[in-house]
Design an enzyme around this catalytic site. Structure first.
Site, PDB file in Angstrom:
ATOM      1  N   THR A   5      45.055  33.163  46.318  1.00  0.00           N
ATOM      2  CA  THR A   5      45.698  32.520  47.470  1.00  0.00           C
ATOM      3  C   THR A   5      46.463  31.271  47.045  1.00  0.00           C
ATOM      4  OG1 THR A   5      43.547  31.534  47.840  1.00  0.00           O
ATOM      5  CG2 THR A   5      44.169  33.322  49.317  1.00  0.00           C
ATOM      6  N   ASP A   6      46.107  30.697  45.889  1.00  0.00           N
ATOM      7  CA  ASP A   6      46.703  29.375  45.556  1.00  0.00           C
ATOM      8  C   ASP A   6      48.217  29.462  45.371  1.00  0.00           C
ATOM      9  OD1 ASP A   6      46.418  30.651  43.050  1.00  0.00           O
ATOM     10  OD2 ASP A   6      45.541  28.894  42.047  1.00  0.00           O
ATOM     11  N   SER A  34      38.404  28.321  31.212  1.00  0.00           N
ATOM     12  CA  SER A  34      38.218  27.585  29.958  1.00  0.00           C
ATOM     13  C   SER A  34      39.530  26.932  29.543  1.00  0.00           C
ATOM     14  CB  SER A  34      37.711  28.520  28.867  1.00  0.00           C
ATOM     15  OG  SER A  34      38.575  29.635  28.734  1.00  0.00           O
ATOM     16  N   ASP A  74      42.763  26.000  39.287  1.00  0.00           N
ATOM     17  CA  ASP A  74      41.845  25.763  38.171  1.00  0.00           C
ATOM     18  C   ASP A  74      41.935  24.323  37.666  1.00  0.00           C
ATOM     19  OD1 ASP A  74      41.556  28.437  38.532  1.00  0.00           O
ATOM     20  OD2 ASP A  74      42.571  29.037  36.682  1.00  0.00           O
ATOM     21  N   LEU A 127      36.241  31.503  34.072  1.00  0.00           N
ATOM     22  CA  LEU A 127      35.716  30.180  34.441  1.00  0.00           C
ATOM     23  C   LEU A 127      36.695  29.068  34.087  1.00  0.00           C
ATOM     24  CD1 LEU A 127      31.997  30.592  33.300  1.00  0.00           C
ATOM     25  CD2 LEU A 127      32.993  30.972  35.537  1.00  0.00           C
ATOM     26  N   GLU A 178      40.692  33.846  46.738  1.00  0.00           N
ATOM     27  CA  GLU A 178      41.169  34.262  45.412  1.00  0.00           C
ATOM     28  C   GLU A 178      42.605  34.759  45.526  1.00  0.00           C
ATOM     29  OE1 GLU A 178      39.904  33.085  42.578  1.00  0.00           O
ATOM     30  OE2 GLU A 178      38.008  34.151  42.856  1.00  0.00           O
TER      31      GLU A 178
HETATM   32  C1  GLA Z   1      43.476  32.319  37.884  1.00  0.00           C
HETATM   33  C2  GLA Z   1      44.602  31.315  38.112  1.00  0.00           C
HETATM   34  C3  GLA Z   1      44.419  30.557  39.434  1.00  0.00           C
HETATM   35  C4  GLA Z   1      44.167  31.517  40.592  1.00  0.00           C
HETATM   36  C5  GLA Z   1      43.116  32.560  40.226  1.00  0.00           C
HETATM   37  C6  GLA Z   1      42.978  33.625  41.278  1.00  0.00           C
HETATM   38  O1  GLA Z   1      42.266  31.659  37.698  1.00  0.00           O
HETATM   39  O2  GLA Z   1      44.681  30.403  37.054  1.00  0.00           O
HETATM   40  O3  GLA Z   1      45.527  29.734  39.674  1.00  0.00           O
HETATM   41  O4  GLA Z   1      45.364  32.120  40.996  1.00  0.00           O
HETATM   42  O5  GLA Z   1      43.379  33.191  38.992  1.00  0.00           O
HETATM   43  O6  GLA Z   1      42.544  33.085  42.464  1.00  0.00           O
END
Ligand code: GLA
Length: 393
Positions: A43-44, A134, A179, A132, A41
């Site tokens: 980390t992206d 959306s 996401d 989630l 989490e």
């Molecule tokens: C949101 C962002 C993702 C990611 C998460 C945390 O969902 O849209 O890109 O950074 O938070 O991991």
């Protein structure tokens, strides 16, 4: 509580009927799912790894092109409409839902792709503000629909990037790529191990004999999410800047070790150290968690999920009282293999890997305690891992 497998045929047919009634033409319909994330989490956007999957809750978008330059949108679930001319595309303040569609249309325009006016009706099963994704689901559905209708020839990866940019520019959230990637690239019964630096990925089987994925929606809407999210991004890049002054080969927190944090960040600012240390440790947890998965060792993976939660709560500070309470209720329970808050934070869901036979009793107990503690109702979802975005009509 249980979702269905594959597209929701009833919903698709309802949407088509409604579309024909409102717009007097035949649409195509795209299904784009929401996502879960097992571990990895925040980390992206630090060029690390994530382990998401597409789920059986999806946004459905019916669309057809128009002969003129107008965009006509209907949010079926909200009973709201919105119209704008292509030449006047810009983010709207209220309502906010059109932004996810308009943002993608604007990206088509900005990329020099030929675009035309269109009609669209949206209906989604992905709960809003529950962590989630959306919004990513709507963006991916829009990109896929426009790509198909305009015969733009974009690859899935190009659509992922375009959808992410739409979120940056029209929703104002400087999100990473997870996401949109998960919604577009999901594969049934697999999680995606995505390297957010190289964008190389692997579908890893996620076999859960006797174990279910239970999401517990705290029903706390993450109102802080976009502002604090962007603050976290800045805090992470601050740490990188400080380290780079001494170690120029470092480009992101992906390249950073705990020793570097000890030397270059901790003495300068304990808060920036806490934030970046969480990310460095989270990347490590993900790497090890993937090995656990390969070895079928869910217990070890689950333990890391709890560690992630504690890091998100104490170090990264994106949890909240309600989410922490939900985790405290399941930690130590032998039927809960792993659990943590999921997504950007400040509300939304926890993800729990739970032994199937213990599920009903667990949900009943935790719901009761949650109501007593917070005065809020808990919404449970048992989700399955499904295919990513596709045309369903
Ligand atoms: C949101 C962002 C993702 C990611 C998460 C945390 O969902 O849209 O890109 O950074 O938070 O991991």
């Amino acid at each position: 509580m249980n979702g269905q497998s594959g597209p929701n045929t009833g919903k698709v047919l309802d949407l088509v009927a409604k579309f024909e009634k409102v717009f007097h033409s035949k649409p195509l319909v795209i299904r784009a799912p929401g996502r879960i994330n097992i571990i990895g989490e925040h980390t992206d956007y630090n060029e690390g790894f994530v382990l998401p999957a597409a789920i059986d809750k999806a946004a459905y978008l019916a669309m057809s092109l128009r002969e003129d330059e107008e965009i006509h949108l209907v949010a079926a679930d909200l009973d709201e409409t919105f119209s704008v001319r292509l030449s006047e595309l810009k983010p709207v303040q209220s309502p906010s839902w059109p932004n996810y569609l308009l943002g993608v249309a604007a990206q088509f325009q900005n990329s020099g792709l030929r675009i035309r006016g269109f009609n669209a009706i949206l209906s989604s099963e992905v709960p809003m503000g529950a962590g989630l994704s959306s919004s990513a689901a709507v963006e991916c559905a829009t990109a896929f629909a426009l790509n198909t209708l305009l015969e733009a020839g974009l690859s899935r990866m190009e659509m992922v990037k375009l959808a992410q940019k739409a979120e940056h520019e029209y929703a104002g959230v400087m999100c990473g790529i997870m996401d949109q990637f998960a919604s577009m690239m999901g594969k049934k019964d697999h999680v995606i191990k995505l390297d957010c630096r190289s964008l190389e990925y692997e579908h890893v089987p996620f076999r859960l004999e006797g174990i279910k994925i239970l999401l517990l929606d705290s029903n706390v809407k993450h109102s802080l999410a976009s502002s604090e999210y962007n603050v976290r991004r800045k805090e992470c890049s601050q740490a990188v800047d400080w380290i780079r002054e001494q170690v120029p080969t470092v480009h992101s927190l992906r390249d950073v070790t705990e020793a570097m944090l000890n030397t270059y960040v901790l003495p300068r600012d304990p808060l920036i150290d806490r934030r970046s240390r969480f990310v460095v440790l989270e990347n490590k947890r993900l790497e090890e968690g993937c090995r656990d998965l390969e070895n079928g060792n869910f217990e070890a993976l689950g333990k890391k999920m709890f560690e992630t939660h504690h890091g998100l709560s104490a170090q990264y500070e994106v949890s909240c009282r309600e989410l922490d309470f939900l985790i405290s209720q399941v930690e130590g329970n032998p039927d809960v293999i792993g659990a943590r808050m999921m997504g950007g934070g400040f509300g939304g869901c926890t993800i729990n890997l739970v032994r199937e036979n213990a599920l009903p009793a667990l949900v009943a107990t935790v719901s009761g305690r949650y109501l007593k503690e917070t005065g809020k109702a808990l919404t449970p979802y048992v989700v399955s891992i499904e295919q990513g975005t596709s045309r369903v009509y």
